[in-house]
Design a protein around this motif. Structure first.
Motif, short mmCIF file in Angstrom:
data_model
loop_
_atom_site.label_atom_id
_atom_site.label_comp_id
_atom_site.label_asym_id
_atom_site.label_seq_id
_atom_site.Cartn_x
_atom_site.Cartn_y
_atom_site.Cartn_z
N THR A 424 0.84 -1.20 0.00
CA THR A 424 0.00 0.00 0.00
C THR A 424 0.87 1.25 0.00
O THR A 424 1.87 1.31 0.72
N GLY A 425 0.49 2.22 -0.82
CA GLY A 425 1.24 3.48 -0.85
C GLY A 425 1.10 4.25 0.45
O GLY A 425 0.18 4.04 1.24
N ARG A 426 2.04 5.17 0.67
CA ARG A 426 2.03 5.96 1.89
C ARG A 426 0.75 6.78 1.98
O ARG A 426 0.30 7.36 1.01
N LEU A 427 0.17 6.83 3.17
CA LEU A 427 -1.08 7.54 3.39
C LEU A 427 -0.80 9.04 3.49
O LEU A 427 0.02 9.46 4.33
N PRO A 428 -1.42 9.88 2.66
CA PRO A 428 -1.19 11.33 2.74
C PRO A 428 -1.59 11.89 4.10
O PRO A 428 -2.46 11.36 4.80
N GLU A 429 -0.94 13.00 4.46
CA GLU A 429 -1.25 13.65 5.73
C GLU A 429 -2.54 14.46 5.64
O GLU A 429 -3.32 14.53 6.59
#
Length: 757
Positions: A424-429
């Motif tokens: 899974t790609g990094r979760l945006p802030e």
């Protein structure tokens, strides 16, 4: 679902209780089709199918099945196949008994009067002329030509004015004889489906059979005998390969279809797309006998030899599948099946594509597919020497000798479920403002669409659809569902997320990544071969105020707070803003008349009359319910204008309006527009006769708590509520009706064929 099968007075009955269904459906299948016609009367079964809708003893004119169903907002249709004919409809459960009474009467006691016969002969003649350029019909004729016997496979069955002749009394006698022979209880099969208990459905079935003519009609259904030359090529058609198999039985076919429909990586379809060999495939049943089934797999490709070799490799891989995979795809087939409307489920049952309770034996079918007799048909846009007159078509059809490709494309077919998970790609802030409706519901549905009054072009929408298909297929394997398609004329992403929060976030991350990538310049959408669908396809672009949306609008229904938070953060990575604070600005679309070129020689007209004042939306939807059956009755029955006659309420590109559609080989677009104007003016004095209470009941039953409706309401767009429906008056209808007629400057007219003025 609960089912029950029984025989009542010789009639085979299948009952299906679907407790959560909002609609009910009925289908009656008659064991007689085009292959059962007398040699003297080709097309007789098709003509009888048409005529049964034109009047019966109990309902000779008003109240008969088709206009009655249309007035209820239901669906009704029929089809004539080689050895069967079927008639089916779908309505609200409370109306099933009334619909069955009408279906029963038209099946058992048709009028078959000479006036109706003459009218329907003209309609079938127009259909025949249309089918001459209808590529799917031409391809099916070429496929069936591969059978040497029985002779019916090469005989004409559509029907035409020339074949029916001018002796209406003789044609009427032939119709009645055909009807008396085959339309008897012992030669029929009835399916009923709805939320009603099985005992209630059985009571309806017993009442239905009470008035059917008794008796049976025994027929020998021969197995096709394929000709010695089984490889053919058909010129003048879009490039494709069709491969067919003649099998002893249909065991495992429905499960194999579930494998074929898979678009996830590793599937046949995904492999064809990755290697740029094909975009679509189709599995169809060409013919069914008591002890045989003739299957055909069609793949649109310009590389038939390579694709044929790839099919062989795929079948070899299919033989290696295990029971766990069979169970998984069987469950996918059942999940897909229950999402169909009740009437479509019954059609699948009648065709033999309904999934069984337990997974059938797939491996034996896969092995039989490698050895069964069959045919190959190469379709090509190139000219082909040779000509065959078959089934009323003149085809550029000749033998074909495929050459073995020097090298076959590499392919690593694999099937699901798979071990391991995709990263899974990094979760945006950051997070977008995302409305969250009914958070107490476990099932989560996300919708994402362009700003109101805007959409994407068909080319851009189709391009994104192609890139999202593998991800939607992966989502199905994880227990969810996804689509990117036009909803009310606007491209919309709809995701039913799986219960596993990690899996839901993983697939959404991949989808957002694809949607932020630059658009590819793929192939333009395939043109519609029939004029009216082609005009409807282009209507959103004609009505939308903006084809370059400035932002997205999104909403979530169901799911917990943690999932909502993840989704809101994922959506912030999109290249366009999501749910900006500024409200959407209402924009008006173009008006006037536009000629759109089309390959058909028919004249077609699409009239869209938009609503000017949003507060009149309830009245507009009520008026459309009044227009719909009367428009069909006027120009399809009383004064036949063409074979496409339709009117309905339509929301397209966020413009609400009423739509009229006519297609005719005989009348100019100007004449068709005049017919629409004449129809509207003629109703001015008769609107008071409409049953307003019944219309209100219908509108109330159509109220639905959909995410899109809530999203519209939150952004200030009109959605009728129960109070507005109850307050609707005859004066409201009369006032809006006059406005629609008088404000012709706002009319939007699309047409094909000759000049409109």
């Amino acid at each position: 679902m609960k089912t029950r099968g029984l025989v009542i007075e010789g009639l085979n009955v299948e009952l299906v209780q679907q407790a959560d269904a909002r609609q009910a459906a009925a289908l009656i299948q008659v064991g007689a089709g085009s292959h059962d016609e007398p040699t003297r009367w080709p097309g007789l079964a098709h003509l009888l199918e048409h005529l049964l809708f034109t009047g019966s003893t109990g309902w000779p004119d008003e109240g008969r099945l088709m206009p009655w169903i249309q007035a209820q907002g239901g669906r009704v249709n029929a089809t004539t196949l080689a050895r069967h004919s079927a008639f089916f409809f779908e309505v609200a459960p409370s109306q099933l008994a009334d619909g069955l009474a009408r279906l029963q009467d038209m099946i058992a006691h048709p009028l078959l009067d000479n006036r109706a016969i003459g009218q329907e002969v003209a309609v079938i003649e127009a259909e025949y002329q249309l089918l001459q350029q209808h590529q799917p019909s031409r391809i099916e004729a070429a496929l069936l030509h591969a059978a040497d016997s029985p002779p019916a496979f090469r005989q004409f069955h559509v029907g035409s004015r020339v074949h029916f002749g001018d002796e209406l009394p003789a044609l009427q006698r032939a119709l009645r004889q055909f009807h008396q022979r085959y339309y008897v209880a012992g030669n029929m099969r009835l399916w009923l489906q709805g939320p009603q208990p099985l005992d209630a459905l059985e009571a309806l079935a017993r009442e239905f059979v009470a008035a059917l003519p008794p008796g049976s009609s025994r027929r020998d259904i021969p197995v096709p005998q394929l000709s010695e030359g089984t490889h053919w090529q058909l010129g003048g058609t879009p490039a494709a390969l069709w491969r067919s198999w003649l099998l002893e039985n249909s065991d495992g076919v429905t499960l194999w279809r579930a494998f074929l429909l898979d678009e996830a990586p590793g599937s046949l379809l995904a492999t064809l797309r990755e290697q740029e060999l094909a975009e679509t495939l189709e599995l169809k049943i060409l013919y069914q006998a008591d002890s045989a089934i003739w299957l055909a797999l069609g793949i649109d490709t310009a590389h038939p030899e390579a694709v044929n070799g790839l099919i062989d490799r795929y079948l070899a891989a299919l033989i290696q599948t295990n029971q766990q995979q069979h169970q998984h795809y069987h469950q996918l087939a059942r999940s897909r099946f229950v999402t169909l409307s009740p009437v479509e489920q019954l059609r699948q049952r009648a065709l033999g594509f309904a999934p069984d309770e337990n997974p059938p034996a797939l491996l034996s079918l896969a092995e039989r597919l490698t050895t069964a007799p069959g045919t190959l048909l190469r379709c090509t846009p190139e000219a082909v020497e040779g000509s065959q007159l078959t089934q009323g078509f003149s085809l550029a059809l000749s033998p074909w000798q495929p050459s073995a490709p020097e090298t076959l494309p590499s392919a690593a077919f694999f099937f699901y479920p798979l071990d391991g998970a995709v990263a899974t790609g990094r979760l945006p802030e950051q997070a977008v403002a995302l409305p969250h409706h009914q958070p107490d519901e476990a099932a989560a549905t996300l919708i994402l669409r362009p700003e109101f009054w805007s959409t994407f072009s068909p080319e851009a929408g189709d391009d994104l659809a192609r890139r999202l298909r593998p991800l939607f297929a992966m989502l199905r394997h994880q227990g969810g569902h996804g689509s990117w398609q036009e909803v009310e004329g606007v491209w919309q992403l709809t995701l039913q997320l799986p219960p596993d929060e990690e899996a839901a976030d993983r697939v959404l991350s991949q989808i957002v990544t694809v949607m932020t990538q630059p658009a590819a310049h793929g192939q333009p959408p395939a043109p519609e071969t029939i004029a009216i669908p082609a005009l409807l396809r282009q209507l959103p672009g004609q009505l939308a105020a903006n084809m370059n949306p400035p932002c997205w609008r999104a909403a979530l229904k169901g799911g917990g707070a943690a999932l909502h938070s993840r989704i809101a953060r994922r959506l912030s990575a999109l290249s366009l803003p999501v749910n900006p604070a500024s409200p959407p600005t209402r924009m008006t679309s173009r008006t006037g008349m536009t000629h759109l070129p089309h390959s058909s020689t028919d004249n077609a007209l699409l009239l869209f009359i938009p609503l000017h004042r949003a507060e009149q939306l309830t009245a507009l939807r009520a008026l459309a319910l009044i227009y719909e059956p009367r428009f069909f009755q006027r120009y399809r029955v009383e004064q036949p204008v063409g074979y496409v006659v339709s009117s309905r309420y339509l929301r397209c590109a966020d413009q609400d309006g009423v739509m009229f559609a006519l297609q005719s080989p005989d009348y100019s677009p100007l004449s068709l527009l005049r017919y629409c104007r004449t129809f509207l003016r003629s109703l001015t004095e008769t609107l008071a006769d409409a049953d307003l209470d019944a219309i209100k009941t219908r509108l109330l039953s159509e109220q639905a708590d959909q995410p899109l409706a809530r999203l519209r309401h939150e952004n200030g767009l009109a959605e009728p509520d129960a109070a507005q429906i109850e307050a609707l008056s005859q004066a409201d209808l009369q006032q809006l009706h006059r406005t629609l007629i008088q404000d012709r400057r706002r009319w939007r007219v699309l047409f094909t064929g000759g000049p409109v003025a």
